[in-house]
Design a protein around this motif. Structure first.
Motif, mmCIF file in Angstrom:
data_model
loop_
_atom_site.group_PDB
_atom_site.id
_atom_site.type_symbol
_atom_site.label_atom_id
_atom_site.label_comp_id
_atom_site.label_asym_id
_atom_site.label_seq_id
_atom_site.Cartn_x
_atom_site.Cartn_y
_atom_site.Cartn_z
ATOM 1 N N CYS A 128 0.816 -1.013 -0.085
ATOM 2 C CA CYS A 128 -0.050 -0.079 -0.024
ATOM 3 C C CYS A 128 0.707 1.177 0.099
ATOM 4 C CB CYS A 128 -0.952 0.186 1.261
ATOM 5 S SG CYS A 128 -2.204 1.451 1.185
ATOM 6 N N ALA A 129 0.733 1.941 -0.877
ATOM 7 C CA ALA A 129 1.284 3.534 -0.897
ATOM 8 C C ALA A 129 0.231 4.486 -0.358
ATOM 9 C CB ALA A 129 1.525 3.991 -2.417
ATOM 10 N N VAL A 130 0.711 5.071 0.806
ATOM 11 C CA VAL A 130 -0.293 6.100 1.575
ATOM 12 C C VAL A 130 0.359 7.144 0.961
ATOM 13 C CG1 VAL A 130 -0.869 6.813 3.809
ATOM 14 C CG2 VAL A 130 -0.216 4.377 3.497
ATOM 15 N N TRP A 131 -0.532 7.943 0.322
ATOM 16 C CA TRP A 131 -0.253 9.185 -0.424
ATOM 17 C C TRP A 131 -0.936 10.542 0.308
ATOM 18 C CZ3 TRP A 131 -1.601 9.469 -6.229
ATOM 19 C CH2 TRP A 131 -1.017 10.715 -6.931
ATOM 20 N N GLU A 132 0.027 11.230 1.084
ATOM 21 C CA GLU A 132 -0.834 12.709 1.362
ATOM 22 C C GLU A 132 -1.068 13.214 -0.073
ATOM 23 O OE1 GLU A 132 0.052 14.711 5.417
ATOM 24 O OE2 GLU A 132 1.548 15.523 3.963
ATOM 25 N N PHE A 133 -2.229 13.241 -0.517
ATOM 26 C CA PHE A 133 -2.676 13.744 -1.780
ATOM 27 C C PHE A 133 -2.607 14.949 -1.957
ATOM 28 C CE2 PHE A 133 -6.585 13.914 -4.643
ATOM 29 C CZ PHE A 133 -6.067 13.729 -5.805
ATOM 30 N N ASP B 62 3.893 23.230 -4.349
ATOM 31 C CA ASP B 62 4.380 22.026 -5.302
ATOM 32 C C ASP B 62 3.807 20.830 -5.423
ATOM 33 O OD1 ASP B 62 5.300 21.147 -2.853
ATOM 34 O OD2 ASP B 62 7.244 20.846 -3.341
ATOM 35 N N GLU B 63 2.452 20.770 -5.279
ATOM 36 C CA GLU B 63 1.486 19.581 -4.985
ATOM 37 C C GLU B 63 1.699 19.016 -6.458
ATOM 38 O OE1 GLU B 63 -1.063 19.866 -1.180
ATOM 39 O OE2 GLU B 63 -1.996 20.267 -2.994
ATOM 40 N N LEU B 64 1.599 17.680 -6.809
ATOM 41 C CA LEU B 64 1.608 17.470 -8.208
ATOM 42 C C LEU B 64 0.212 17.761 -8.734
ATOM 43 C CD1 LEU B 64 2.582 13.443 -7.568
ATOM 44 C CD2 LEU B 64 3.988 15.376 -7.895
ATOM 45 N N ASP B 65 0.355 17.927 -10.059
ATOM 46 C CA ASP B 65 -0.796 18.596 -10.806
ATOM 47 C C ASP B 65 -1.379 17.138 -11.227
ATOM 48 O OD1 ASP B 65 0.258 17.487 -13.407
ATOM 49 O OD2 ASP B 65 0.934 19.543 -13.646
ATOM 50 N N THR B 66 -2.759 17.159 -11.845
ATOM 51 C CA THR B 66 -3.245 16.198 -12.251
ATOM 52 C C THR B 66 -2.437 14.912 -12.980
ATOM 53 O OG1 THR B 66 -5.179 16.964 -12.276
ATOM 54 C CG2 THR B 66 -5.458 15.168 -13.277
ATOM 55 N N LYS B 67 -1.846 15.510 -14.290
ATOM 56 C CA LYS B 67 -0.874 14.886 -14.935
ATOM 57 C C LYS B 67 0.106 14.051 -14.245
ATOM 58 C CE LYS B 67 -1.407 16.844 -19.720
ATOM 59 N NZ LYS B 67 -0.601 17.610 -20.595
ATOM 60 N N GLU B 68 0.654 14.809 -13.379
ATOM 61 C CA GLU B 68 1.785 14.277 -12.447
ATOM 62 C C GLU B 68 1.246 12.897 -11.652
ATOM 63 O OE1 GLU B 68 5.127 17.825 -11.907
ATOM 64 O OE2 GLU B 68 2.987 17.948 -10.935
ATOM 65 N N CYS B 69 0.077 13.376 -11.036
ATOM 66 C CA CYS B 69 -0.741 12.298 -10.585
ATOM 67 C C CYS B 69 -0.811 10.991 -11.218
ATOM 68 C CB CYS B 69 -1.840 12.691 -9.870
ATOM 69 S SG CYS B 69 -1.859 14.134 -8.531
ATOM 70 N N PHE B 70 -1.340 11.099 -12.509
ATOM 71 C CA PHE B 70 -1.501 9.934 -13.187
ATOM 72 C C PHE B 70 -0.215 9.239 -13.559
ATOM 73 C CE2 PHE B 70 -5.489 12.159 -15.583
ATOM 74 C CZ PHE B 70 -5.967 11.772 -14.240
ATOM 75 N N ARG B 71 0.807 9.970 -13.702
ATOM 76 C CA ARG B 71 2.286 9.593 -13.801
ATOM 77 C C ARG B 71 2.692 8.476 -12.690
ATOM 78 N NH1 ARG B 71 3.971 13.511 -17.005
ATOM 79 N NH2 ARG B 71 4.898 14.592 -15.081
ATOM 80 N N LEU B 72 2.470 9.140 -11.654
ATOM 81 C CA LEU B 72 2.823 8.456 -10.458
ATOM 82 C C LEU B 72 1.863 7.361 -10.219
ATOM 83 C CD1 LEU B 72 4.346 8.243 -7.815
ATOM 84 C CD2 LEU B 72 2.528 9.832 -6.578
ATOM 85 N N PRO C 205 -8.640 14.932 1.027
ATOM 86 C CA PRO C 205 -8.434 14.605 -0.284
ATOM 87 C C PRO C 205 -9.602 15.017 -1.093
ATOM 88 C CG PRO C 205 -8.771 12.526 0.957
ATOM 89 C CD PRO C 205 -8.485 13.764 2.061
ATOM 90 N N LEU C 206 -10.847 15.107 -0.533
ATOM 91 C CA LEU C 206 -12.049 15.675 -1.251
ATOM 92 C C LEU C 206 -11.933 16.988 -1.690
ATOM 93 C CD1 LEU C 206 -14.833 13.655 0.618
ATOM 94 C CD2 LEU C 206 -13.506 12.717 -1.287
ATOM 95 N N MET C 207 -11.203 17.723 -1.387
ATOM 96 C CA MET C 207 -11.124 19.343 -1.712
ATOM 97 C C MET C 207 -10.186 19.375 -3.165
ATOM 98 S SD MET C 207 -10.616 21.262 1.599
ATOM 99 C CE MET C 207 -11.129 23.004 1.117
ATOM 100 N N ARG C 208 -9.625 18.103 -3.485
ATOM 101 C CA ARG C 208 -8.880 18.479 -4.787
ATOM 102 C C ARG C 208 -9.916 18.340 -5.812
ATOM 103 N NH1 ARG C 208 -2.785 16.958 -5.818
ATOM 104 N NH2 ARG C 208 -3.796 16.776 -7.912
ATOM 105 N N GLU C 209 -10.096 19.124 -6.770
ATOM 106 C CA GLU C 209 -10.999 18.947 -7.977
ATOM 107 C C GLU C 209 -10.786 17.634 -8.780
ATOM 108 O OE1 GLU C 209 -10.967 22.505 -10.450
ATOM 109 O OE2 GLU C 209 -11.474 23.998 -8.474
ATOM 110 N N ASP C 210 -9.521 17.232 -8.890
ATOM 111 C CA ASP C 210 -9.088 15.989 -9.634
ATOM 112 C C ASP C 210 -9.289 14.827 -8.703
ATOM 113 O OD1 ASP C 210 -6.930 16.425 -7.966
ATOM 114 O OD2 ASP C 210 -5.600 16.296 -9.525
ATOM 115 N N PHE C 211 -9.796 14.826 -7.659
ATOM 116 C CA PHE C 211 -10.045 13.566 -6.736
ATOM 117 C C PHE C 211 -10.686 12.269 -7.483
ATOM 118 C CE2 PHE C 211 -13.105 11.180 -4.172
ATOM 119 C CZ PHE C 211 -11.893 10.541 -3.339
#
Length: 188
Positions: free
Chosen positions: A10-15, A36-46, A65-71
């Motif tokens: 399990c990867a626990v990610w402080e999103f 410097d939080e990851l943008d959506t494309k960077e999230c997909f790459r991770l 995490p529900l506050m991110r628009e790309d959640f």
């Protein structure tokens, strides 16, 4: 042990650090997004990289995490790449996101509940108890495995027996952890 036998469970990610609350025991001092939080494309790459190394599960937490628009898109990507999804939330925004959460079919959703009303609200803020309990009820009614996460301190220790009785009736899991002296936690 061979490399193929080693897998990340399990990867626990402080999103995000963005949060709608300012909890007195928050180890992350959450509130505002990191610059410097990851943008959506960077999230997909991770997520692709995690899947590529055989990660079995990803836990999205924050902040909130529900506050991110790309959640939802990020959660859907985790699922599409065959990994289990766990979400950890303060619960106060669940009413607006329950349909998305239900569609993601998470393995479990953790909801932070830190005492009965008075203690919980002294830690998490006035007006937070009712929406948090409502989130727990919405999740269980939706058939989603729910775990209540309680961070124990002097403020809420006396509430544990009543919480146990309440949570047994709600038929949810209960994770108890102790507050650590860092972040927002008042050491006194």
């Amino acid at each position: 042990m061979k490399d193929k036998e080693r897998r990340l469970d399990c990867a626990v990610w402080e999103f995000t650090l963005r949060c709608n609350l300012r909890c007195s025991h928050c180890g992350s001092s959450a509130g505002v997004s990191r610059p410097d939080e990851l943008d959506t494309k960077e999230c997909f790459r991770l997520i692709e990289q995690l899947a590529g190394i055989g990660c079995r599960n990803v836990a999205l937490m924050g902040g909130e995490p529900l506050m991110r628009e790309d959640f939802y898109d990020v959660g859907r990507s985790v699922k599409a790449l065959g990994m289990g999804l766990t979400i950890v939330s303060n619960g106060t925004l669940m009413k607006d996101h329950i349909d998305e959460v239900r569609r993601l079919e998470p393995k479990v959703v953790g909801v932070s509940l830190d005492g009965m009303c008075e203690a919980h609200e002294s830690i998490r803020g006035k007006g937070t108890y009712a929406p948090t309990v409502s989130a727990i009820d919405m999740l269980t009614e939706a058939g989603i495995q729910t775990t209540v996460i309680t961070t124990v301190s002097k403020t809420n220790f006396k509430d544990l027996p009543r919480m146990r009785d309440t949570l047994v009736q709600k038929r949810v899991n209960w994770q108890i952890q102790t507050a650590m002296p860092f972040g927002n936690f008042d050491r006194t």
